[in-house]
Write a protein that holds these residues in place. Structure first.
Motif, PDB file in Angstrom:
ATOM      1  N   TYR A  42      -0.610  10.105   1.564  1.00  0.00           N
ATOM      2  CA  TYR A  42      -2.052   9.775   1.259  1.00  0.00           C
ATOM      3  C   TYR A  42      -2.445   9.290   2.637  1.00  0.00           C
ATOM      4  O   TYR A  42      -2.182   8.547   3.298  1.00  0.00           O
ATOM      5  CB  TYR A  42      -2.252   8.591   0.163  1.00  0.00           C
ATOM      6  N   LEU A  43      -3.486  10.016   3.014  1.00  0.00           N
ATOM      7  CA  LEU A  43      -4.316   9.781   4.165  1.00  0.00           C
ATOM      8  C   LEU A  43      -5.587   8.546   4.011  1.00  0.00           C
ATOM      9  O   LEU A  43      -6.700   8.999   3.142  1.00  0.00           O
ATOM     10  CB  LEU A  43      -5.112  10.834   4.651  1.00  0.00           C
ATOM     11  N   CYS A  44      -5.351   7.434   4.344  1.00  0.00           N
ATOM     12  CA  CYS A  44      -6.413   6.471   4.151  1.00  0.00           C
ATOM     13  C   CYS A  44      -7.810   6.737   5.044  1.00  0.00           C
ATOM     14  O   CYS A  44      -7.771   7.055   6.054  1.00  0.00           O
ATOM     15  CB  CYS A  44      -6.027   5.079   4.924  1.00  0.00           C
ATOM     16  N   PRO A  45      -8.820   6.822   4.026  1.00  0.00           N
ATOM     17  CA  PRO A  45     -10.225   7.037   4.502  1.00  0.00           C
ATOM     18  C   PRO A  45     -10.662   6.247   5.292  1.00  0.00           C
ATOM     19  O   PRO A  45     -11.476   6.512   6.448  1.00  0.00           O
ATOM     20  CB  PRO A  45     -10.912   7.133   3.271  1.00  0.00           C
ATOM     21  N   GLY A  46     -10.325   4.731   5.402  1.00  0.00           N
ATOM     22  CA  GLY A  46     -11.036   3.907   6.477  1.00  0.00           C
ATOM     23  C   GLY A  46     -10.201   4.021   7.861  1.00  0.00           C
ATOM     24  O   GLY A  46     -10.944   3.717   8.778  1.00  0.00           O
ATOM     25  N   THR A  47      -8.909   4.015   7.670  1.00  0.00           N
ATOM     26  CA  THR A  47      -8.379   4.112   8.987  1.00  0.00           C
ATOM     27  C   THR A  47      -7.506   5.177   9.251  1.00  0.00           C
ATOM     28  O   THR A  47      -6.929   5.348  10.613  1.00  0.00           O
ATOM     29  CB  THR A  47      -7.064   3.022   8.796  1.00  0.00           C
ATOM     30  N   LEU A  48      -7.552   6.199   8.549  1.00  0.00           N
ATOM     31  CA  LEU A  48      -6.862   7.476   8.972  1.00  0.00           C
ATOM     32  C   LEU A  48      -5.425   7.371   8.935  1.00  0.00           C
ATOM     33  O   LEU A  48      -4.479   7.972   9.760  1.00  0.00           O
ATOM     34  CB  LEU A  48      -7.432   8.345   9.965  1.00  0.00           C
ATOM     35  N   ALA A  49      -4.755   6.209   8.223  1.00  0.00           N
ATOM     36  CA  ALA A  49      -3.248   6.035   8.384  1.00  0.00           C
ATOM     37  C   ALA A  49      -2.740   6.722   7.191  1.00  0.00           C
ATOM     38  O   ALA A  49      -3.253   6.889   6.037  1.00  0.00           O
ATOM     39  CB  ALA A  49      -3.059   4.424   7.909  1.00  0.00           C
ATOM     40  N   CYS A  50      -1.414   7.162   7.573  1.00  0.00           N
ATOM     41  CA  CYS A  50      -0.567   8.056   6.621  1.00  0.00           C
ATOM     42  C   CYS A  50       0.159   7.109   5.735  1.00  0.00           C
ATOM     43  O   CYS A  50       1.122   6.298   6.419  1.00  0.00           O
ATOM     44  CB  CYS A  50      -0.113   9.076   7.121  1.00  0.00           C
ATOM     45  N   VAL A  51       0.069   6.736   4.375  1.00  0.00           N
ATOM     46  CA  VAL A  51       0.848   6.005   3.767  1.00  0.00           C
ATOM     47  C   VAL A  51       1.219   6.534   2.384  1.00  0.00           C
ATOM     48  O   VAL A  51       0.799   7.722   2.066  1.00  0.00           O
ATOM     49  CB  VAL A  51      -0.040   4.549   3.524  1.00  0.00           C
ATOM     50  N   HIS A  52       2.210   5.910   1.758  1.00  0.00           N
ATOM     51  CA  HIS A  52       2.778   6.438   0.499  1.00  0.00           C
ATOM     52  C   HIS A  52       1.750   6.253  -0.518  1.00  0.00           C
ATOM     53  O   HIS A  52       1.735   7.324  -1.415  1.00  0.00           O
ATOM     54  CB  HIS A  52       4.081   5.791   0.192  1.00  0.00           C
ATOM     55  N   PHE A  53       0.986   5.294  -0.757  1.00  0.00           N
ATOM     56  CA  PHE A  53       0.127   5.004  -1.850  1.00  0.00           C
ATOM     57  C   PHE A  53      -1.155   4.423  -1.371  1.00  0.00           C
ATOM     58  O   PHE A  53      -1.171   3.798  -0.262  1.00  0.00           O
ATOM     59  CB  PHE A  53       0.818   3.994  -2.787  1.00  0.00           C
ATOM     60  N   PRO A  54      -2.376   4.563  -1.957  1.00  0.00           N
ATOM     61  CA  PRO A  54      -3.586   4.098  -1.608  1.00  0.00           C
ATOM     62  C   PRO A  54      -3.712   2.640  -1.327  1.00  0.00           C
ATOM     63  O   PRO A  54      -4.026   2.310  -0.462  1.00  0.00           O
ATOM     64  CB  PRO A  54      -4.605   4.438  -2.774  1.00  0.00           C
ATOM     65  N   HIS A  55      -2.937   1.792  -2.283  1.00  0.00           N
ATOM     66  CA  HIS A  55      -2.997   0.363  -1.969  1.00  0.00           C
ATOM     67  C   HIS A  55      -2.123   0.056  -0.844  1.00  0.00           C
ATOM     68  O   HIS A  55      -2.165  -1.139  -0.367  1.00  0.00           O
ATOM     69  CB  HIS A  55      -2.600  -0.462  -3.080  1.00  0.00           C
ATOM     70  N   HIS A  56      -1.430   0.973  -0.070  1.00  0.00           N
ATOM     71  CA  HIS A  56      -0.798   0.615   1.046  1.00  0.00           C
ATOM     72  C   HIS A  56      -1.536   0.623   2.493  1.00  0.00           C
ATOM     73  O   HIS A  56      -1.195   0.519   3.459  1.00  0.00           O
ATOM     74  CB  HIS A  56       0.574   1.378   1.304  1.00  0.00           C
ATOM     75  N   CYS A  57      -2.948   1.187   2.096  1.00  0.00           N
ATOM     76  CA  CYS A  57      -3.729   1.475   3.385  1.00  0.00           C
ATOM     77  C   CYS A  57      -4.092   0.004   4.291  1.00  0.00           C
ATOM     78  O   CYS A  57      -4.220  -1.170   3.493  1.00  0.00           O
ATOM     79  CB  CYS A  57      -5.149   2.037   3.014  1.00  0.00           C
TER      80      CYS A  57
END
Length: 123
Positions: free
Chosen positions: A65-80
């Motif tokens: 999952y690519l976090c829209p606010g930080t462009l971090a790649c995480v496993h789940f949206p709530h991990h952004c």
């Protein structure tokens, strides 16, 4: 005597002219330096449209999952992560989502406590 006086006046006039040229060059160069600084600042500003963000988002490689606010790649949206962790706390909500809230000078965990009170309708 007149020759000496004339020579003295010419020397003073030349000295004054050289002094004015010095100040003119000094102030003109200051203006040029200021103009160069303004051009550099303008070159550093990003466009007001979203093209840069869209290009960066589309070129980012993430298999999860690519976090829209930080462009971090995480496993789940709530991990952004929060974009500004120095001034924001991340609060995970019970439905698998998370929000970032301003620390606002509260003590540690105070933001999460207030959000939980608000969710229960007590605040």
């Amino acid at each position: 005597m007149r020759v000496i006086l004339f020579t003295l006046l010419c020397s003073l006039a030349g000295l004054a002219s050289a002094q004015f040229q010095f100040f003119e060059q000094m102030f003109n160069q200051g203006g040029q330096q200021q103009q160069q600084q303004q051009q550099q600042q303008q070159a550093q500003n990003v466009a007001s449209d979203s093209e840069w963000y869209q290009r960066t988002y589309e070129s980012a490689h993430c298999s999860n999952y690519l976090c829209p606010g930080t462009l971090a790649c995480v496993h789940f949206p709530h991990h952004c992560p929060c974009p500004f962790p120095a001034v924001e706390d991340k609060v995970e909500l019970g439905d698998g989502s998370a929000i970032c809230v301003s620390k606002g000078g509260w003590k540690q965990g105070e933001a999460a406590r207030k959000i939980e009170l608000a969710r229960k309708g007590m605040l």
